[in-house]
Motif scaffolding. Sequence first.
Motif, PDB file in Angstrom:
ATOM      1  N   GLU A   1       0.825  -1.207   0.000  1.00 41.28           N
ATOM      2  CA  GLU A   1       0.000   0.000   0.000  1.00 41.28           C
ATOM      3  C   GLU A   1       0.861   1.260   0.000  1.00 41.28           C
ATOM      4  N   GLY A   2       1.955   1.248   0.749  1.00 39.90           N
ATOM      5  CA  GLY A   2       2.853   2.401   0.761  1.00 39.90           C
ATOM      6  C   GLY A   2       3.498   2.634  -0.591  1.00 39.90           C
ATOM      7  N   ASN A   3       3.926   1.544  -1.249  1.00 40.90           N
ATOM      8  CA  ASN A   3       4.533   1.687  -2.580  1.00 40.90           C
ATOM      9  C   ASN A   3       3.508   2.181  -3.600  1.00 40.90           C
ATOM     10  N   GLN A   4       2.278   1.676  -3.524  1.00 47.64           N
ATOM     11  CA  GLN A   4       1.241   2.145  -4.444  1.00 47.64           C
ATOM     12  C   GLN A   4       0.912   3.616  -4.204  1.00 47.64           C
ATOM     13  N   ARG A   5       0.863   4.010  -2.948  1.00 47.19           N
ATOM     14  CA  ARG A   5       0.584   5.411  -2.616  1.00 47.19           C
ATOM     15  C   ARG A   5       1.668   6.324  -3.178  1.00 47.19           C
ATOM     16  N   GLU A   6       2.927   5.898  -3.027  1.00 43.95           N
ATOM     17  CA  GLU A   6       4.037   6.707  -3.546  1.00 43.95           C
ATOM     18  C   GLU A   6       3.982   6.790  -5.061  1.00 43.95           C
ATOM     19  N   LEU A   7       3.642   5.675  -5.737  1.00 48.63           N
ATOM     20  CA  LEU A   7       3.532   5.684  -7.197  1.00 48.63           C
ATOM     21  C   LEU A   7       2.433   6.634  -7.653  1.00 48.63           C
ATOM     22  N   ARG A   8       1.259   6.589  -7.016  1.00 52.09           N
ATOM     23  CA  ARG A   8       0.161   7.501  -7.376  1.00 52.09           C
ATOM     24  C   ARG A   8       0.562   8.963  -7.174  1.00 52.09           C
ATOM     25  N   LYS A   9       1.239   9.227  -6.055  1.00 52.13           N
ATOM     26  CA  LYS A   9       1.658  10.599  -5.761  1.00 52.13           C
ATOM     27  C   LYS A   9       2.617  11.119  -6.827  1.00 52.13           C
ATOM     28  N   HIS A  10       3.589  10.283  -7.214  1.00 55.77           N
ATOM     29  CA  HIS A  10       4.545  10.710  -8.233  1.00 55.77           C
ATOM     30  C   HIS A  10       3.879  10.849  -9.599  1.00 55.77           C
ATOM     31  N   GLN A  11       2.943   9.961  -9.933  1.00 55.60           N
ATOM     32  CA  GLN A  11       2.250  10.082 -11.215  1.00 55.60           C
ATOM     33  C   GLN A  11       1.463  11.384 -11.285  1.00 55.60           C
TER      34      GLN A  11
ATOM     35  N   THR B   1      10.155  14.291 -17.716  1.00 53.67           N
ATOM     36  CA  THR B   1      11.576  14.318 -18.043  1.00 53.67           C
ATOM     37  C   THR B   1      12.184  12.928 -17.833  1.00 53.67           C
ATOM     38  N   ALA B   2      13.458  12.787 -18.221  1.00 53.00           N
ATOM     39  CA  ALA B   2      14.140  11.499 -18.078  1.00 53.00           C
ATOM     40  C   ALA B   2      14.277  11.113 -16.608  1.00 53.00           C
ATOM     41  N   LYS B   3      14.570  12.093 -15.755  1.00 53.56           N
ATOM     42  CA  LYS B   3      14.690  11.824 -14.327  1.00 53.56           C
ATOM     43  C   LYS B   3      13.356  11.356 -13.743  1.00 53.56           C
ATOM     44  N   GLU B   4      12.281  12.031 -14.137  1.00 58.68           N
ATOM     45  CA  GLU B   4      10.953  11.645 -13.671  1.00 58.68           C
ATOM     46  C   GLU B   4      10.578  10.261 -14.194  1.00 58.68           C
ATOM     47  N   ARG B   5      10.937   9.957 -15.444  1.00 58.57           N
ATOM     48  CA  ARG B   5      10.652   8.653 -16.024  1.00 58.57           C
ATOM     49  C   ARG B   5      11.367   7.550 -15.249  1.00 58.57           C
ATOM     50  N   ASN B   6      12.629   7.803 -14.875  1.00 64.34           N
ATOM     51  CA  ASN B   6      13.376   6.818 -14.088  1.00 64.34           C
ATOM     52  C   ASN B   6      12.749   6.626 -12.703  1.00 64.34           C
ATOM     53  N   GLU B   7      12.310   7.711 -12.114  1.00 67.50           N
ATOM     54  CA  GLU B   7      11.667   7.623 -10.795  1.00 67.50           C
ATOM     55  C   GLU B   7      10.373   6.812 -10.873  1.00 67.50           C
ATOM     56  N   LEU B   8       9.582   7.041 -11.921  1.00 70.81           N
ATOM     57  CA  LEU B   8       8.352   6.272 -12.097  1.00 70.81           C
ATOM     58  C   LEU B   8       8.656   4.798 -12.344  1.00 70.81           C
ATOM     59  N   ALA B   9       9.697   4.522 -13.119  1.00 69.73           N
ATOM     60  CA  ALA B   9      10.073   3.128 -13.378  1.00 69.73           C
ATOM     61  C   ALA B   9      10.496   2.432 -12.075  1.00 69.73           C
TER      62      ALA B   9
END
Length: 91
Positions: free
Chosen positions: A54-64, A74-82
Motif C-alpha cells: 500500500e505504501g509503494n502504491q501510494r508513492e507511485l500515485r503521488k509521483h504520477q 523528463t528522463a529523471k521523472e521517467r526513471n523515478e516512475l520506473a
Amino acid sequence: MSVRGRTQRPIIIRRVYYRPFWRHNFWGGFYDPYWNSPYLRYKEQEYYLRRELEGNQRELRKHQEKYRADGVITAKERNELADDVTDVQRS
C-alpha cells in the motif's frame, strides 16, 4: 545541608532496561503467542507485506499525479516512475 558554602544535591539514578530484540523477553518468547503459532506468524507477515504494498502504491500515485501535472515527463521523472513501478511489482 551546606558545607562551606556548597549545597548538596540529591543524586538521581535511573535504571535502563535494554531489550535487544522486538518481541523477545526474559523467557525467550514462551508467553509470546507468535512464538509457536505458524498461523499468527503468517498473518503478521501478510499484514506487513500488505502495508508495504500500500505504501509503494501510494508513492507511485503521488509521483504520477505530480509528474503529469505539467504535461511533460523528463528522463529523471521517467526513471523515478520506473523505480516506483518495480517496487510495486516486487511487493
